[in-house]
Design a protein around this motif. Structure first.
Motif, mmCIF file in Angstrom:
data_model
loop_
_atom_site.group_PDB
_atom_site.id
_atom_site.type_symbol
_atom_site.label_atom_id
_atom_site.label_comp_id
_atom_site.label_asym_id
_atom_site.label_seq_id
_atom_site.Cartn_x
_atom_site.Cartn_y
_atom_site.Cartn_z
ATOM 1 N N PRO A 12 0.819 -1.213 0.000
ATOM 2 C CA PRO A 12 0.000 0.000 0.000
ATOM 3 C C PRO A 12 0.849 1.258 0.000
ATOM 4 C CG PRO A 12 0.056 -0.965 2.193
ATOM 5 C CD PRO A 12 0.733 -1.951 1.279
ATOM 6 N N GLN A 13 0.270 2.333 -0.519
ATOM 7 C CA GLN A 13 0.906 3.643 -0.448
ATOM 8 C C GLN A 13 0.579 4.264 0.906
ATOM 9 O OE1 GLN A 13 -0.242 5.963 -3.894
ATOM 10 N NE2 GLN A 13 -0.222 4.160 -5.209
ATOM 11 N N VAL A 14 1.597 4.725 1.603
ATOM 12 C CA VAL A 14 1.424 5.253 2.955
ATOM 13 C C VAL A 14 1.897 6.700 2.995
ATOM 14 C CG1 VAL A 14 2.027 4.995 5.390
ATOM 15 C CG2 VAL A 14 1.778 2.953 3.935
ATOM 16 N N GLU A 15 0.990 7.608 3.383
ATOM 17 C CA GLU A 15 1.324 9.025 3.554
ATOM 18 C C GLU A 15 1.247 9.356 5.040
ATOM 19 O OE1 GLU A 15 2.492 12.737 1.921
ATOM 20 O OE2 GLU A 15 2.125 10.832 0.875
ATOM 21 N N ALA A 16 2.351 9.883 5.602
ATOM 22 C CA ALA A 16 2.428 10.170 7.030
ATOM 23 C C ALA A 16 2.195 11.654 7.305
ATOM 24 C CB ALA A 16 3.797 9.756 7.565
ATOM 25 N N PHE A 17 1.573 11.931 8.445
ATOM 26 C CA PHE A 17 1.288 13.303 8.890
ATOM 27 C C PHE A 17 1.750 13.415 10.339
ATOM 28 C CE2 PHE A 17 -1.486 12.345 5.429
ATOM 29 C CZ PHE A 17 -1.640 13.528 4.727
ATOM 30 N N ILE A 25 2.195 10.411 14.825
ATOM 31 C CA ILE A 25 2.174 10.254 13.373
ATOM 32 C C ILE A 25 0.866 9.581 12.984
ATOM 33 C CG2 ILE A 25 3.337 9.386 11.321
ATOM 34 C CD1 ILE A 25 5.315 9.375 14.508
ATOM 35 N N SER A 26 0.088 10.260 12.149
ATOM 36 C CA SER A 26 -1.137 9.716 11.579
ATOM 37 C C SER A 26 -0.861 9.311 10.138
ATOM 38 C CB SER A 26 -2.260 10.767 11.612
ATOM 39 O OG SER A 26 -2.429 11.293 12.909
ATOM 40 N N TYR A 27 -1.716 8.448 9.603
ATOM 41 C CA TYR A 27 -1.454 7.919 8.262
ATOM 42 C C TYR A 27 -2.706 7.884 7.402
ATOM 43 C CZ TYR A 27 2.779 6.194 10.559
ATOM 44 O OH TYR A 27 3.947 6.115 11.255
ATOM 45 N N VAL A 28 -2.497 8.126 6.104
ATOM 46 C CA VAL A 28 -3.475 7.778 5.077
ATOM 47 C C VAL A 28 -2.876 6.612 4.302
ATOM 48 C CG1 VAL A 28 -4.697 8.505 3.005
ATOM 49 C CG2 VAL A 28 -4.412 10.114 4.910
ATOM 50 N N VAL A 29 -3.588 5.495 4.273
ATOM 51 C CA VAL A 29 -3.095 4.270 3.652
ATOM 52 C C VAL A 29 -3.979 3.951 2.452
ATOM 53 C CG1 VAL A 29 -2.400 1.884 4.051
ATOM 54 C CG2 VAL A 29 -2.490 3.496 5.970
ATOM 55 N N ARG A 30 -3.371 3.880 1.266
ATOM 56 C CA ARG A 30 -4.130 3.678 0.032
ATOM 57 C C ARG A 30 -3.942 2.266 -0.515
ATOM 58 N NH1 ARG A 30 -3.893 7.334 -5.546
ATOM 59 N NH2 ARG A 30 -5.288 5.998 -6.774
ATOM 60 N N ASP A 31 -5.039 1.644 -0.856
ATOM 61 C CA ASP A 31 -5.015 0.386 -1.582
ATOM 62 C C ASP A 31 -4.314 0.621 -2.926
ATOM 63 O OD1 ASP A 31 -5.582 -2.010 -2.931
ATOM 64 O OD2 ASP A 31 -7.634 -1.380 -3.412
ATOM 65 N N PRO A 32 -3.252 -0.145 -3.245
ATOM 66 C CA PRO A 32 -2.531 0.117 -4.494
ATOM 67 C C PRO A 32 -3.342 -0.199 -5.747
ATOM 68 C CG PRO A 32 -1.715 -1.884 -3.463
ATOM 69 C CD PRO A 32 -2.635 -1.236 -2.474
ATOM 70 N N GLY A 33 -4.447 -0.920 -5.601
ATOM 71 C CA GLY A 33 -5.234 -1.288 -6.765
ATOM 72 C C GLY A 33 -6.487 -0.488 -6.985
ATOM 73 N N SER A 34 -6.711 0.544 -6.146
ATOM 74 C CA SER A 34 -7.933 1.341 -6.279
ATOM 75 C C SER A 34 -7.724 2.694 -5.626
ATOM 76 C CB SER A 34 -9.119 0.617 -5.620
ATOM 77 O OG SER A 34 -9.032 0.673 -4.205
ATOM 78 N N THR A 35 -8.796 3.473 -5.516
ATOM 79 C CA THR A 35 -8.712 4.768 -4.829
ATOM 80 C C THR A 35 -9.157 4.668 -3.370
ATOM 81 O OG1 THR A 35 -10.945 5.356 -5.566
ATOM 82 C CG2 THR A 35 -9.103 6.053 -6.967
ATOM 83 N N ALA A 36 -9.425 3.467 -2.879
ATOM 84 C CA ALA A 36 -9.863 3.295 -1.493
ATOM 85 C C ALA A 36 -8.703 3.561 -0.537
ATOM 86 C CB ALA A 36 -10.405 1.892 -1.287
ATOM 87 N N ALA A 206 10.740 -8.490 6.392
ATOM 88 C CA ALA A 206 10.629 -7.338 5.498
ATOM 89 C C ALA A 206 9.366 -6.520 5.733
ATOM 90 C CB ALA A 206 10.675 -7.794 4.043
ATOM 91 N N MET A 207 8.508 -6.938 6.652
ATOM 92 C CA MET A 207 7.288 -6.174 6.942
ATOM 93 C C MET A 207 7.666 -4.759 7.365
ATOM 94 S SD MET A 207 3.882 -6.245 7.232
ATOM 95 C CE MET A 207 3.418 -7.979 7.350
ATOM 96 N N ARG A 208 7.054 -3.777 6.706
ATOM 97 C CA ARG A 208 7.253 -2.383 7.116
ATOM 98 C C ARG A 208 6.434 -2.107 8.374
ATOM 99 N NH1 ARG A 208 5.496 1.341 2.423
ATOM 100 N NH2 ARG A 208 3.948 -0.287 2.028
ATOM 101 N N LEU A 209 7.046 -1.482 9.363
ATOM 102 C CA LEU A 209 6.365 -1.122 10.601
ATOM 103 C C LEU A 209 6.270 0.395 10.700
ATOM 104 C CD1 LEU A 209 8.090 -3.552 13.159
ATOM 105 C CD2 LEU A 209 6.030 -3.944 11.767
ATOM 106 N N PHE A 210 5.064 0.879 10.986
ATOM 107 C CA PHE A 210 4.819 2.320 11.076
ATOM 108 C C PHE A 210 4.410 2.673 12.506
ATOM 109 C CE2 PHE A 210 4.425 1.325 6.617
ATOM 110 C CZ PHE A 210 5.051 2.397 5.996
ATOM 111 N N MET A 211 5.152 3.615 13.098
ATOM 112 C CA MET A 211 4.970 4.002 14.496
ATOM 113 C C MET A 211 3.837 5.013 14.655
ATOM 114 S SD MET A 211 7.588 2.273 15.633
ATOM 115 C CE MET A 211 7.437 1.134 14.237
ATOM 116 N N CYS A 212 3.264 5.043 15.847
ATOM 117 C CA CYS A 212 2.278 6.083 16.175
ATOM 118 C C CYS A 212 2.951 7.305 16.794
ATOM 119 C CB CYS A 212 1.239 5.513 17.135
ATOM 120 S SG CYS A 212 -0.095 6.659 17.553
ATOM 121 N N HIS A 213 4.134 7.108 17.388
ATOM 122 C CA HIS A 213 4.851 8.220 18.033
ATOM 123 C C HIS A 213 6.347 8.100 17.784
ATOM 124 C CE1 HIS A 213 1.361 9.631 20.278
ATOM 125 N NE2 HIS A 213 1.137 8.390 20.637
ATOM 126 N N ASP A 214 7.004 9.245 17.753
ATOM 127 C CA ASP A 214 8.460 9.283 17.774
ATOM 128 C C ASP A 214 8.895 10.578 18.430
ATOM 129 O OD1 ASP A 214 11.022 7.973 16.958
ATOM 130 O OD2 ASP A 214 11.305 9.910 15.976
#
Length: 294
Positions: A12-17, A25-36, A206-214
Motif C-alpha cells: 500500500p501507499q502510505v502518507e504520514a502526517f 504520526i497519523s497515516y493515510v493508507v491507500r489500496d494500491p489497486g484502487s482509490t480506497a 521485510a514487513m514495514r512497521l509504522f509508528m504512532c509516536h516518535d
C-alpha cells in the motif's frame, strides 16, 4: 511464522502526517489497486489554556484525500490514546468511512467511566464505534485484504493493523532506538506487552512497521518507518534476544519514573467516545478534571 493471513505481495501507499504538539504520526493508507484508503490514528488539536479545539491536523489529511481523489473507507484507532485527541468523527462527517477500534475498548470504558464519574448514560459497550475488532479479524480497504492483531500490554484494547506489507503498530513498539511504550496505565501489563511485541516480531522480516509516536531520541530527526528485521536486531528494549523477565524488570522500573502524559485527561474522555467531546447537562462541550484519580 504467524497464523495470520500475511500477504507481502501487496504494497500500500502510505502518507504520514506528523503532529509536532503530541509527537503523533497519523497515516493515510491507500489500496494500491484502487482509490480506497484508510486513516490511522488521526489527531484533533486542543489548546488547553484557551479551552479551544481545532482541526488543522485533520484538515491536512482531508485535503490530501480529496486532492488525490481517494475514497475513505476506514478510520482506525490502534488504541485509546492517552496523549492526543482523535479527530475520527470530524473526518467521518466530511468523508465518510467506518470508525474501528479493538473490542477490548469495553474494558477501557469501564475503568475510565468510573474515574470520570460518567454515570449510567455513558455506554460501556463500544457502541460509539462502528466496528470492534477481535484478534485475527479481517477486513478490506478496496481490494486490499487487511487484518487486526490484538496486542495488549500498553492498554487492553491495543491492536496492530496489517495491510499488505505494512503494519501500523500503535504504541506497541517505537523505533529501534526508542524502545517500547509504557505499561503502567490501568489495564496495562509489562509481561503482556512483551508477548505482544513478540507477535509483531514474528511477522516477516521485510514487513514495514509504522509508528504512532516518535520523540527523536538523541536529537535525531523524527522517524516513523522501520522493519521487523530492524526491530529484532536493534530495539533497545526487546531486540537482540532480550528475555521476558529482563523486559518486565526494566519496563516496570522505567515506568515508575514517568510522569502522566500532558493531555491524558482530555484524551481519555474524548477517545473512549470514538473522538466525540462529552457534553454537560445543557448540551455544551465540557471536559472534566478529576483530582487525585490517576
Amino acid at each position: 511464522m504467524t497464523g495470520y493471513p500475511v500477504n507481502m505481495a501487496v504494497r500500500p501507499q502510505v502518507e504520514a502526517f506528523f503532529d509536532e504538539g503530541t509527537n503523533t504520526i497519523s497515516y493515510v493508507v491507500r489500496d494500491p489497486g484502487s482509490t480506497a484508503c484508510a486513516v490511522i490514528d488521526s489527531v484533533m488539536d486542543i489548546d488547553m489554556a484557551a479551552g479551544r479545539i481545532s482541526h488543522a491536523h485533520a484538515d491536512a489529511m482531508i485535503a490530501h484525500i480529496e486532492r488525490e481523489g481517494l475514497a475513505l473507507e476506514w478510520i482506525i484507532e490502534t488504541h485509546v490514546h492517552a496523549d492526543h485527541l482523535s479527530a475520527a468523527p470530524y473526518i467521518q462527517d466530511r468523508l465518510g468511512g467506518k470508525i474501528g477500534i479493538g473490542a477490548q475498548i469495553m474494558a477501557v470504558q469501564d475503568v475510565f467511566g468510573k474515574i470520570f464519574n460518567e454515570g449510567t448514560e455513558f455506554q460501556r459497550d463500544g457502541s460509539q464505534f462502528d466496528c470492534l475488532f477481535h484478534d485475527g479479524d479481517t477486513y478490506n480497504v478496496g481490494g486490499m485484504a487487511c487484518f487486526a492483531m490484538h496486542t495488549p500490554g500498553h492498554t487492553p484494547a491495543c491492536m496492530v493493523h496489517v495491510m499488505g506489507d505494512a503494519a501500523f503498530v500503535g504504541d506497541t513498539l517505537f523505533m529501534p532506538d526508542g524502545g517500547s511504550a509504557r505499561a503502567d496505565f490501568p489495564g496495562g501489563d509489562a509481561g503482556e506487552l512483551y508477548d505482544s511485541i513478540q507477535k509483531v516480531l514474528a511477522l516477516p522480516d521485510a514487513m514495514r512497521l509504522f509508528m504512532c509516536h516518535d520523540y527523536g531520541p538523541g536529537g535525531r530527526d523524527i522517524a516513523w518507518e522501520t522493519t521487523v528485521a530492524a526491530e529484532k536486531a536493534g530495539n533497545i528494549h526487546v531486540g537482540g534476544g532480550k528475555t521476558r523477565e529482563e523486559f518486565v524488570r526494566f519496563r516496570t522500573a522505567r515506568d515508575a519514573t514517568l510522569a502522566m502524559p500532558r493531555l491524558i485527561l482530555p484524551s481519555l474522555q474524548v477517545n473512549m467516545r470514538a473522538g466525540a467531546v462529552p457534553k454537560d447537562a445543557d448540551g455544551n462541550p465540557m471536559l472534566k478534571l478529576p483530582v487525585n484519580r490517576l
